[in-house]
Design an enzyme around this catalytic site. Structure first.
Site, PDB file in Angstrom:
ATOM      1  N   ARG A  24       0.832  -1.207   0.000  1.00 26.34           N
ATOM      2  CA  ARG A  24       0.000   0.000   0.000  1.00 26.34           C
ATOM      3  C   ARG A  24       0.866   1.256   0.000  1.00 26.34           C
ATOM      4  O   ARG A  24       1.746   1.416   0.839  1.00 26.34           O
ATOM      5  CB  ARG A  24      -0.923   0.014   1.219  1.00 26.34           C
ATOM      6  CG  ARG A  24      -1.981   1.124   1.165  1.00 26.34           C
ATOM      7  CD  ARG A  24      -2.910   1.081   2.368  1.00 26.34           C
ATOM      8  NE  ARG A  24      -3.506  -0.231   2.563  1.00 26.34           N
ATOM      9  CZ  ARG A  24      -4.571  -0.685   1.893  1.00 26.34           C
ATOM     10  NH1 ARG A  24      -5.152   0.081   0.986  1.00 26.34           N
ATOM     11  NH2 ARG A  24      -5.042  -1.902   2.136  1.00 26.34           N
ATOM     12  N   GLU A  47       0.519  -7.826  -3.975  1.00 26.57           N
ATOM     13  CA  GLU A  47      -0.714  -7.037  -4.091  1.00 26.57           C
ATOM     14  C   GLU A  47      -0.402  -5.544  -3.995  1.00 26.57           C
ATOM     15  O   GLU A  47       0.285  -5.104  -3.071  1.00 26.57           O
ATOM     16  CB  GLU A  47      -1.674  -7.426  -2.961  1.00 26.57           C
ATOM     17  CG  GLU A  47      -2.887  -6.519  -2.820  1.00 26.57           C
ATOM     18  CD  GLU A  47      -3.609  -6.703  -1.502  1.00 26.57           C
ATOM     19  OE1 GLU A  47      -4.231  -5.735  -1.037  1.00 26.57           O
ATOM     20  OE2 GLU A  47      -3.544  -7.812  -0.930  1.00 26.57           O
ATOM     21  N   THR A  75      -7.995  -3.595  -2.234  1.00 27.84           N
ATOM     22  CA  THR A  75      -8.986  -2.522  -2.096  1.00 27.84           C
ATOM     23  C   THR A  75      -9.808  -2.385  -3.375  1.00 27.84           C
ATOM     24  O   THR A  75     -10.098  -1.272  -3.831  1.00 27.84           O
ATOM     25  CB  THR A  75      -8.312  -1.183  -1.708  1.00 27.84           C
ATOM     26  OG1 THR A  75      -7.286  -1.436  -0.737  1.00 27.84           O
ATOM     27  CG2 THR A  75      -9.320  -0.233  -1.061  1.00 27.84           C
ATOM     28  N   LYS A 135     -10.121 -13.767   2.925  1.00 30.41           N
ATOM     29  CA  LYS A 135      -9.322 -12.813   3.682  1.00 30.41           C
ATOM     30  C   LYS A 135     -10.083 -12.478   4.961  1.00 30.41           C
ATOM     31  O   LYS A 135     -11.184 -11.936   4.904  1.00 30.41           O
ATOM     32  CB  LYS A 135      -9.102 -11.566   2.834  1.00 30.41           C
ATOM     33  CG  LYS A 135      -8.551 -10.362   3.559  1.00 30.41           C
ATOM     34  CD  LYS A 135      -8.498  -9.162   2.614  1.00 30.41           C
ATOM     35  CE  LYS A 135      -8.129  -7.884   3.332  1.00 30.41           C
ATOM     36  NZ  LYS A 135      -8.039  -6.736   2.404  1.00 30.41           N
ATOM     37  N   GLY A 165      -2.580  -6.071  11.014  1.00 30.36           N
ATOM     38  CA  GLY A 165      -1.870  -6.114  12.277  1.00 30.36           C
ATOM     39  C   GLY A 165      -1.087  -7.382  12.542  1.00 30.36           C
ATOM     40  O   GLY A 165      -0.696  -7.636  13.682  1.00 30.36           O
ATOM     41  N   GLY A 185       0.872  -6.221   5.532  1.00 24.46           N
ATOM     42  CA  GLY A 185       0.882  -4.867   5.008  1.00 24.46           C
ATOM     43  C   GLY A 185       1.981  -4.012   5.593  1.00 24.46           C
ATOM     44  O   GLY A 185       3.160  -4.166   5.259  1.00 24.46           O
TER      45      GLY A 185
END
Length: 215
Positions: A24, A47, A75, A135, A165, A185
């Site tokens: 991200r 991703e 997303t 997910k 997390g 992430g």
């Protein structure tokens, strides 16, 4: 589905290292160097969330540079976005939520679908729509005990990937509860991190997964 080459690639990748790199905020200028760091650490699931800068360019560059990896978008919220990702070489569609229209559009285009779910109702709905794997998001709100309860009622072959997390120190508890992999992430990549820092983080997660499997 078992004869689908993309699904076969997914099975192979998840057998090797079932960790999805969530990049991200990455930019097209840095994505290939970061992708190389991940590839060298054994990561094959990459991703780029669509709320990153110029995400479709990053997806296209990753797909071209690493054709043996499974590259996709996160997303993803609409059917139109599914088509855009496909047109830029993406093969995985990840969403923060479950929308049957998005899942069905993904499956119809021969892509892999990983919708976000929190409850058994959402999980069974996603599977009925054709989801490849589930997910579990956000994992901060789905502790290992909840994963164990969901695992007990879902078909054994369904892959569950907690996202949100997750750190190297929390993987073993989720794995023991029935998780089959993870989406990683900000603990793996934050905007501005260089490839060397990502490589170190990627190796730490890969080592943690290997330790989990030995346990």
């Amino acid at each position: 589905m078992s004869n689908d080459p993309i699904f076969a690639a997914w099975q192979q990748a998840t057998r090797q290292l079932p960790l999805v790199a969530i990049l991200r905020g990455i930019t097209p200028a840095e994505v290939e160097a970061v992708g190389q760091a991940l590839w060298d650490a054994g990561w094959r699931l990459l991703e780029v969330p669509l709320n990153s800068p110029e995400p479709l360019q990053s997806i296209e560059r990753l797909a071209r540079r690493f054709p043996q990896a499974l590259v996709g978008a996160g997303t993803v919220r609409t059917e139109a976005e599914v088509r855009q990702v496909r047109d830029h070489g993406g093969r995985i569609i990840v969403s923060p939520h479950f929308d049957a229209r998005v899942v069905r559009a993904t499956v119809a285009l021969g892509m892999l679908s990983l919708p976000g779910v929190m409850t058994p109702t959402e999980a069974f709905g996603a599977l009925d729509a054709g989801a490849t794997a589930l997910k579990l998001f956000p994992a901060e709100a789905i502790p290992p005990a909840a994963v164990k309860a969901m695992r007990a009622v879902l078909p054994a072959a369904v892959q569950l990937l907690p996202v949100g997390g997750i750190g190297p120190d929390s993987m073993a508890r989720y794995r023991a509860a029935g998780a089959d992999g993870f989406g990683i992430g900000s603990a793996l990549y934050k905007p501005g991190m260089d490839a060397a820092a990502v490589a170190a983080s990627a190796r730490a997660f890969a080592d943690a997964w290997a330790g989990t499997m030995r346990a």
